[in-house]
Design an enzyme around this catalytic site. Structure first.
Site, PDB file in Angstrom:
ATOM      1  N   GLU A 240      34.167  17.621 -24.573  1.00 19.18           N
ATOM      2  CA  GLU A 240      35.282  18.280 -25.257  1.00 19.18           C
ATOM      3  C   GLU A 240      36.442  18.422 -24.293  1.00 19.18           C
ATOM      4  OE1 GLU A 240      34.700  22.147 -26.903  1.00 19.18           O
ATOM      5  OE2 GLU A 240      32.729  21.666 -27.720  1.00 19.18           O
TER       6      GLU A 240
ATOM      7  N   GLU B  28      27.399  24.763 -26.007  1.00 21.01           N
ATOM      8  CA  GLU B  28      27.862  25.667 -24.951  1.00 21.01           C
ATOM      9  C   GLU B  28      26.990  26.927 -24.860  1.00 21.01           C
ATOM     10  OE1 GLU B  28      32.068  26.412 -25.408  1.00 21.01           O
ATOM     11  OE2 GLU B  28      32.573  24.486 -24.517  1.00 21.01           O
TER      12      GLU B  28
HETATM   13  C1  GLA Z   1      34.588  25.331 -27.018  1.00 21.60           C
HETATM   14  C2  GLA Z   1      33.704  25.108 -28.224  1.00 21.60           C
HETATM   15  C3  GLA Z   1      34.406  24.438 -29.367  1.00 21.60           C
HETATM   16  C4  GLA Z   1      35.795  24.997 -29.539  1.00 21.60           C
HETATM   17  C5  GLA Z   1      36.552  24.841 -28.255  1.00 21.60           C
HETATM   18  C6  GLA Z   1      37.981  25.306 -28.347  1.00 21.60           C
HETATM   19  O1  GLA Z   1      34.588  24.305 -26.137  1.00 21.60           O
HETATM   20  O2  GLA Z   1      32.558  24.363 -27.905  1.00 21.60           O
HETATM   21  O3  GLA Z   1      33.643  24.640 -30.538  1.00 21.60           O
HETATM   22  O4  GLA Z   1      35.727  26.347 -29.879  1.00 21.60           O
HETATM   23  O5  GLA Z   1      35.921  25.608 -27.276  1.00 21.60           O
HETATM   24  O6  GLA Z   1      38.693  25.087 -27.167  1.00 21.60           O
END
Ligand code: GLA
Length: 673
Positions: A298, A142
């Site tokens: 995710e 991210e």
């Molecule tokens: C982001 C991060 C993860 C985690 C999630 C929690 O997507 O990439 O590591 O922290 O948020 O929702």
């Protein structure tokens, strides 16, 4: 179809790993994202790597038939690195440092960070490039998520280099930025700073360039790691996880550098409309690389831990949102994270294996979904399903974000609202840039195309020449790529296609109250009476009366038919909605931004005029329909049971159906004639 999640075994003693693989097999897990935040565990000191534990995890997964999406682990530099090289830390616009102790505490343009990240990725890639368990590479995590913009001296130096490459000479930069105004003429690139805290608004063209620079800088980190992985001989696809329409990174530009698009998605389970936000993100991801199915990298199995209050997902809601991703082009469903943490910042975040144990509803739903996805046949790519495109452009977003405009607009919210209008009517939509290939579409909706390049304007005009139906709404074709007005007023490039020009924007007051307000009554109530400012404008149209917000533009007709006029206020009686025909093509212009009902009425009318059908007719607005080639996905996001008449073959049961009954969060995938 990949199924799995972020796997962080470094949090657990090795005996737990054995339990993990047992539970993964039970849940039909096919792939885990490994090592995303493991830098400090892999590299204990500069030059000192410990891969043995990682070897054991990867081998264990491989022995159990579970593939690895191997992360490069560069998202959270270890304490030894920031202690030795504090100059790699980022700073905010006030010069305050973001200190270590959390994650993502690196300045993207820091040479030290880049060197350390390169050394780590080189070691990882050389060790695992040929490992049969590794099927995908997961670069960083991210990018920009917590730290949208860095204003440190690292950014200062790199911004100067970026500007020198872009402009070549000071004269070119001074001209493009309009620095003759407010005594901003630069004599050398070394005088330029990132847009740090200043007494009043900063140079708008410089702001747009700083946002371009930031996106390019983050992207260059990705390509740096990708190139190292390739140089080590790795042949697996490489990705980095996106975050939907994320402001600092122009994913439309990034997409070409990724082998497969992956996205993280956390719609608020408590918001009954958030499935439309998720649908938008999914359609955007599909549109970024239409020939390659994307991966939902995710999502949460249940509640997250980072909202002020974190509603759980209702029974079935997680599976419904997963089906939505698959129905909109995903070939992978993964979660953050595999096993719920016992310690650390995210211990309240749900996981595929909840802290409370295997008997939980969450675990049951995870196992059920794994079984269901495993039973699905290979799905078509479905790259040519949409006949409607919604234009969305990061550079335009960055320009609209600047202050000192007639009215404050939230471009992302507006585009989402236009999308929602199409989604509510079950029109299949791609989300593309104005300069992209538009040849497959019959209808283009172009909301607030404020910053438009000549090439984009020509492309959109050519779409109408070829017989397409184009709907452009207020505050469009206002500036070029340097955020400068063009000679001859507004709508200077699209004006010939639309047959109109805009002389003035006529802001309507209280825009912040209008955001999200969905009817004239609500807006009027929010704004109250008094003052010369008009809160909203009404107009008549072939789609019925419409409430306009934000603008009641002074639209000058040159060569167009007036379809609707403003019916009240300062612009009463003047043109509000126009059309110019070019052969079979239609160029519609609307000199305001409708409320939600108006967006729905108008886009529906334009689609009908263009002969575009919804995916399925007669559905309620909480039943979602998406097409992926010959596969139709139907999902009931509402609370009431619905029955839908539709002919097809259920992909899971193999049964032929002529109607389906869907309870709350039920879904079905049908192969349709
Ligand atoms: C982001 C991060 C993860 C985690 C999630 C929690 O997507 O990439 O590591 O922290 O948020 O929702």
């Amino acid at each position: 179809m990949h199924y799995g999640g972020d796997y962080n075994p470094e949090q657990w003693p090795e005996e737990v790993w054995l339990d993990d693989v047992r539970l993964m097999r039970e849940a039909n897990v096919t792939m885990v994202s490994l090592g995303i935040f493991a830098w400090s565990r892999i590299q204990r000191a500069e030059g000192v790597f410990d891969f043995e534990w990682l070897d054991r995890v990867i081998d264990l997964l491989h022995e159990n038939g579970i593939s690895v999406d191997l992360a490069t682990a560069t998202a959270s530099p270890p304490p030894w690195a920031t202690a030795a090289y504090p100059e790699m830390l980022p700073q905010d616009e006030n010069g305050a440092t973001y200190w270590p102790g959390s994650r993502q505490h690196f300045a993207p343009s820091s040479p030290v960070y880049r060197r350390l990240a390169s050394e780590l990725v080189t070691a990882l890639a050389e060790r695992y490039a040929q490992h049969p368990a590794v099927v995908l590479w997961h670069v960083n995590n991210e990018y920009g998520c917590h730290l949208h913009y860095d204003y440190s001296d690292n950014a200062r130096d790199a911004f100067r280099v970026w500007l020198r490459e872009k402009y070549g000479t000071m004269d070119a930069l001074n001209e493009a930025w309009g620095t003759a105004f407010w005594s901003q003429l630069y004599g050398s690139f070394d005088e330029i700073l990132p847009p740090r805290k200043a007494p009043y608004s900063r140079n708008p063209a410089g702001m747009v360039d700083f946002r371009r620079f930031t996106s390019d800088t983050l992207l260059s980190l990705y390509t740096m790691e990708r190139d190292i992985i390739r140089a080590a001989g790795a042949t697996q696809p490489i990705t980095t996880n996106f975050m939907g329409a994320f402001p600092p990174a122009d994913y439309a530009k990034w997409a070409a550098e990724l082998d497969v698009i992956s996205d993280d998605s956390y719609p608020d389970p408590n918001d009954p409309e958030s499935f439309r936000n998720a649908a938008f993100a999914r359609d955007l991801m599909r549109s970024l690389k239409p020939d390659v199915p994307w991966i939902l990298m995710e999502q949460s199995s249940n509640a997250v831990n980072w909202r002020p209050s974190n509603a759980p997902k209702a029974p079935g809601q997680m599976a419904a949102l997963s089906a939505q991703a698959v129905g909109r082009g995903a070939d992978g469903i993964l979660f953050f994270q595999w096993r719920q943490s016992r310690r650390g910042s995210e211990k309240f975040h749900s996981a595929m294996v909840p802290h409370a144990g295997e008997h939980t509803r969450t675990r049951r739903e995870v196992v059920d979904l794994g079984r269901t996805l495993a039973a699905l046949p290979q799905l078509p790519v479905g790259r040519r399903d949409a006949r409607v495109a919604l234009l969305f452009d990061w550079e335009n977003w960055w320009a609209i974000q600047n202050p000192d405009h007639p009215v404050v607009l939230d471009y992302a919210v507006l585009v989402q609202r236009w999308y929602n209008a199409l989604h509510r009517q079950h029109l299949q939509v791609d989300i593309v840039r104005p300069a992209d290939d538009l040849s497959q579409y019959s209808v283009i909706v172009g909301p607030q195309l404020y910053l438009l390049t000549d090439a984009a304007a020509e492309n959109v005009a050519a779409f109408v020449e070829r017989g397409g139906h184009l709907l452009v709404s207020a505050f469009s074709d206002v500036v070029d790529e340097t955020d400068a007005f063009l000679e001859g007023g507004f709508l200077t490039r699209l004006g010939d296609t639309l047959g109109v020009r805009v002389d003035d924007f006529g802001a309507l007051v209280a825009p912040s109250l209008v955001v999200g307000a969905s009817s004239a009554g609500e807006i009027a109530a929010a704004v109250g009476g008094g003052g010369p400012g008009q809160a909203h404008a009404t107009l008549d149209s072939p789609a019925g009366p419409i409430v306009g917000t934000y603008f009641a533009e002074e639209v000058r007709v040159v060569d167009a038919e007036v379809l609707g006029s403003f019916t009240d206020g300062r612009t009463a009686g003047s043109p509000a909605l126009t059309v110019r025909s070019t052969g079979a093509g239609r160029g519609y212009y609307l000199g305001t931004i409708p409320d939600d009902a108006g967006m729905t009425a108008l886009t529906g009318w334009v689609a009908r005029e263009a002969g575009v059908e919804p995916v399925l007719a007669g559905l309620g607005e909480f039943v979602e329909a998406a097409r992926r080639g010959d596969v139709l996905t139907l999902i009931n996001h509402g609370g009431d049971t619905v029955t839908v008449d539709v002919t097809g073959t259920d992909l899971l049961s193999g049964q032929a159906v002529t109607s389906v009954t869907l309870g709350s969060f039920d879904w079905v995938m049908l192969r349709t004639p």
